[in-house]
Design an enzyme around this catalytic site. Structure first.
Site, PDB file in Angstrom:
ATOM      1  N   HIS A 124     -39.089 -12.486  22.360  1.00 37.59           N
ATOM      2  CA  HIS A 124     -39.093 -13.535  21.336  1.00 37.59           C
ATOM      3  C   HIS A 124     -40.339 -13.427  20.465  1.00 37.59           C
ATOM      4  O   HIS A 124     -40.263 -13.476  19.228  1.00 37.59           O
ATOM      5  CB  HIS A 124     -39.028 -14.912  21.994  1.00 37.59           C
ATOM      6  CG  HIS A 124     -39.190 -16.047  21.031  1.00 37.59           C
ATOM      7  ND1 HIS A 124     -38.256 -16.351  20.072  1.00 37.59           N
ATOM      8  CD2 HIS A 124     -40.207 -16.940  20.854  1.00 37.59           C
ATOM      9  CE1 HIS A 124     -38.663 -17.393  19.356  1.00 37.59           C
ATOM     10  NE2 HIS A 124     -39.850 -17.758  19.807  1.00 37.59           N
ATOM     11  N   ARG A 133     -44.753 -11.144  10.225  1.00 36.54           N
ATOM     12  CA  ARG A 133     -45.945 -10.321  10.044  1.00 36.54           C
ATOM     13  C   ARG A 133     -45.535  -8.854   9.990  1.00 36.54           C
ATOM     14  O   ARG A 133     -44.368  -8.522   9.883  1.00 36.54           O
ATOM     15  CB  ARG A 133     -46.936 -10.560  11.197  1.00 36.54           C
ATOM     16  CG  ARG A 133     -47.600 -11.920  11.182  1.00 36.54           C
ATOM     17  CD  ARG A 133     -48.737 -11.984  12.190  1.00 36.54           C
ATOM     18  NE  ARG A 133     -48.284 -11.729  13.553  1.00 36.54           N
ATOM     19  CZ  ARG A 133     -47.765 -12.660  14.357  1.00 36.54           C
ATOM     20  NH1 ARG A 133     -47.639 -13.893  13.921  1.00 36.54           N
ATOM     21  NH2 ARG A 133     -47.367 -12.356  15.577  1.00 36.54           N
ATOM     22  N   GLU A 190     -34.136 -23.985  20.613  1.00 40.57           N
ATOM     23  CA  GLU A 190     -34.901 -22.980  21.342  1.00 40.57           C
ATOM     24  C   GLU A 190     -34.472 -23.055  22.802  1.00 40.57           C
ATOM     25  O   GLU A 190     -34.617 -24.094  23.454  1.00 40.57           O
ATOM     26  CB  GLU A 190     -36.409 -23.201  21.203  1.00 40.57           C
ATOM     27  CG  GLU A 190     -36.920 -22.889  19.810  1.00 40.57           C
ATOM     28  CD  GLU A 190     -38.443 -22.883  19.719  1.00 40.57           C
ATOM     29  OE1 GLU A 190     -39.107 -23.130  20.745  1.00 40.57           O
ATOM     30  OE2 GLU A 190     -38.958 -22.636  18.615  1.00 40.57           O
ATOM     31  N   GLU A 192     -34.932 -22.712  26.384  1.00 44.33           N
ATOM     32  CA  GLU A 192     -36.077 -22.652  27.291  1.00 44.33           C
ATOM     33  C   GLU A 192     -35.694 -23.191  28.661  1.00 44.33           C
ATOM     34  O   GLU A 192     -34.653 -23.833  28.838  1.00 44.33           O
ATOM     35  CB  GLU A 192     -37.254 -23.467  26.747  1.00 44.33           C
ATOM     36  CG  GLU A 192     -37.749 -23.030  25.375  1.00 44.33           C
ATOM     37  CD  GLU A 192     -39.120 -23.590  25.033  1.00 44.33           C
ATOM     38  OE1 GLU A 192     -39.875 -23.970  25.954  1.00 44.33           O
ATOM     39  OE2 GLU A 192     -39.435 -23.646  23.823  1.00 44.33           O
ATOM     40  N   ASP A 224     -35.861 -27.023  23.207  1.00 42.72           N
ATOM     41  CA  ASP A 224     -37.058 -27.434  22.475  1.00 42.72           C
ATOM     42  C   ASP A 224     -36.809 -27.240  20.978  1.00 42.72           C
ATOM     43  O   ASP A 224     -37.198 -26.232  20.390  1.00 42.72           O
ATOM     44  CB  ASP A 224     -38.253 -26.610  22.954  1.00 42.72           C
ATOM     45  CG  ASP A 224     -39.569 -27.164  22.459  1.00 42.72           C
ATOM     46  OD1 ASP A 224     -39.645 -28.382  22.234  1.00 42.72           O
ATOM     47  OD2 ASP A 224     -40.514 -26.379  22.282  1.00 42.72           O
ATOM     48  N   TYR A 235     -47.941 -24.788  10.228  1.00 39.96           N
ATOM     49  CA  TYR A 235     -48.490 -24.278  11.484  1.00 39.96           C
ATOM     50  C   TYR A 235     -49.869 -23.627  11.361  1.00 39.96           C
ATOM     51  O   TYR A 235     -50.574 -23.473  12.355  1.00 39.96           O
ATOM     52  CB  TYR A 235     -47.504 -23.312  12.158  1.00 39.96           C
ATOM     53  CG  TYR A 235     -47.523 -21.886  11.682  1.00 39.96           C
ATOM     54  CD1 TYR A 235     -48.155 -20.898  12.436  1.00 39.96           C
ATOM     55  CD2 TYR A 235     -46.892 -21.522  10.500  1.00 39.96           C
ATOM     56  CE1 TYR A 235     -48.158 -19.571  12.016  1.00 39.96           C
ATOM     57  CE2 TYR A 235     -46.887 -20.206  10.070  1.00 39.96           C
ATOM     58  CZ  TYR A 235     -47.519 -19.233  10.829  1.00 39.96           C
ATOM     59  OH  TYR A 235     -47.525 -17.933  10.404  1.00 39.96           O
ATOM     60  N   LYS A 244     -41.965 -29.761  15.735  1.00 42.37           N
ATOM     61  CA  LYS A 244     -41.619 -29.676  17.150  1.00 42.37           C
ATOM     62  C   LYS A 244     -41.573 -31.027  17.850  1.00 42.37           C
ATOM     63  O   LYS A 244     -40.926 -31.155  18.891  1.00 42.37           O
ATOM     64  CB  LYS A 244     -42.645 -28.789  17.880  1.00 42.37           C
ATOM     65  CG  LYS A 244     -42.762 -27.377  17.338  1.00 42.37           C
ATOM     66  CD  LYS A 244     -41.511 -26.562  17.584  1.00 42.37           C
ATOM     67  CE  LYS A 244     -41.277 -26.353  19.063  1.00 42.37           C
ATOM     68  NZ  LYS A 244     -40.073 -25.531  19.319  1.00 42.37           N
ATOM     69  N   THR A 340     -39.318 -19.971  24.136  1.00 39.03           N
ATOM     70  CA  THR A 340     -37.977 -19.448  23.877  1.00 39.03           C
ATOM     71  C   THR A 340     -37.724 -18.189  24.697  1.00 39.03           C
ATOM     72  O   THR A 340     -38.562 -17.292  24.750  1.00 39.03           O
ATOM     73  CB  THR A 340     -37.812 -19.139  22.385  1.00 39.03           C
ATOM     74  OG1 THR A 340     -38.096 -20.323  21.638  1.00 39.03           O
ATOM     75  CG2 THR A 340     -36.402 -18.678  22.072  1.00 39.03           C
TER      76      THR A 340
END
Length: 406
Positions: A124, A133, A190, A192, A224, A235, A244, A340
């Site tokens: 993930h 990125r 997500e 989890e 989540d 963020y 979140k 995740t």
């Protein structure tokens, strides 16, 4: 067997998970899931078969019961397993001790004082790093050295079945230089799992990796939720906030570590070598199959993800040891999210962000519609179970419907 347990049930005799339930004539109280039934532990206590203060079984959370310690909670679980299999046990010929799950309402199993969410799936983290990125530097330099995590919001963790409203917040539109306020257009799940601590520590105290599992009572499924567009704007520099904290859902039954013992497996190789306080011996991962389905309003469910908890790079013992190495204290009932859970295959990715790859690969529903993220009216359902040598232990499901923004 005193009660019929359907074949392939998540709640087999090998499971005995704990939760809080109520019915029209029973106040919220402790119970265990067995097949399609719930065994009312407060009612069982009236038979004078337990050797502890059974007032804890009449509470509307499991915190005080869990606080009794594993010596007692493990004995309660094994006693129930024996009683269910003995035709002349204390539970025999007492149908009033059982209620159908279909006739019960489930409640939050514990009062969660604190919530920490980790980021422990290398697949993930690599996927997200690749999207946002340079793919050659998808993982941040610290990722293979520490179980990365952040402190979440405990107050908005809710139990499976409760609907949520689409969150609103600031979003930076494409090619814009200033943000706008709107409902999130990129609401995501997500996939989890979460673990719940069963012992408390004092400020300044650390939990060694050797002792970490003694502090873990059991596990739940965790959705989540994430608002990706809100998160992208907010963020930096401090991480998740409004994207979140609007809601996270957990499954109502806590499956104990003892029930999961047969399903231990080795985790991924960790290179480079971790620092000594994170070094562990033994087998610390668990083979728990996971799946996610999306059910559009009025339409059939489409399964969009098949994953597995065994993929986690950082295990629970490492997460808890790292969490407390600085002297951070923990409490009974605290929740810790895995992050995740994604596997190597595209159908094992644990979020829509990955499954639809930032909206470039929409996923078809059974009604012919497509999803890049979660739409209003969609119900997201997560399921999890472990199976080996004829033994099955499951978590049931965590599900919730998304309503339009208020």
């Amino acid at each position: 067997m005193i009660i019929n347990i359907p074949e392939n049930s998540d709640f087999s005799i090998h499971n005995i998970p704990f939760g809080i339930f109520s019915t029209a004539d029973r106040s919220p109280r402790a119970g265990v899931a067995i097949g399609e039934h719930i065994l009312d532990l407060a009612a069982v206590a009236e038979l004078d078969v337990f050797d502890f203060n059974t007032a804890v079984l009449e509470k509307d959370t499991l915190n005080d019961f869990i606080s009794l310690g594993k010596t007692i909670t493990k004995r309660v679980r094994t006693n129930i397993q024996h009683w269910l299999q003995q035709e002349d046990s204390a539970l025999a010929d007492k149908p009033e001790l059982f209620v159908m799950q279909s006739e019960a309402s489930m409640h939050m199993p514990v009062s969660i004082g604190d919530y920490t969410d980790f980021y422990s799936s290398i697949e993930h983290a690599t996927n997200v790093g690749t999207m946002f990125r340079d793919p050659k530097n998808a993982l941040m330099p610290n990722w293979k050295h520490i179980p990365v995590g952040y402190h979440g919001r405990a107050s908005s963790i809710i139990v499976s079945g409760e609907s949520i409203h689409r969150p609103k917040g600031q979003v930076l539109p494409k090619d814009a230089t200033a943000p706008v306020f709107q409902a999130s257009a990129r609401l995501d799940f997500e996939l989890e799992m979460g673990f719940i601590t069963g012992k408390s520590t004092a400020v300044g105290e650390s939990i060694s990796i050797q002792d970490a599992e003694d502090y873990i009572f059991g596990m739940v499924l965790l959705n989540d939720w994430s608002a990706r567009d809100i998160q992208k704007w907010e963020y930096v520099p401090l991480g998740p906030f409004l994207a979140k904290n609007f809601a996270s859902h957990i499954s109502p039954w806590i499956v104990t570590l003892e029930a999961l013992e047969p399903f231990r497996v080795s985790g991924p190789d960790q290179e480079p070598k971790v620092l000594p306080y994170l070094e562990y011996e033994g087998i610390k991962n668990y083979d728990i199959k996971l799946e996610v389905g999306i059910s559009p309003d009025g339409s059939e469910e489409e399964t969009v993800c098949h994953s597995n908890f065994k993929y986690m790079y950082w295990n629970m013992a490492q997460q808890l040891a790292h969490h407390t190495v600085n002297g951070c204290n923990i409490n009974v009932g605290d929740l810790y999210g895995s992050g995740t859970i994604s596997g190597k295959d595209e159908n094992s990715y644990g979020s829509m962000l990955e499954l639809a790859w930032m909206g470039t690969k929409p996923i078809k529903m059974k009604d012919g519609s497509e999803r890049k993220f979660i739409n209003d009216g969609d119900t997201v359902i997560m399921r999890g179970s472990a199976e080996k040598d004829g033994i099955k232990v499951g978590f049931g499901e965590v599900s919730a419907k998304v309503l339009p923004a208020k």
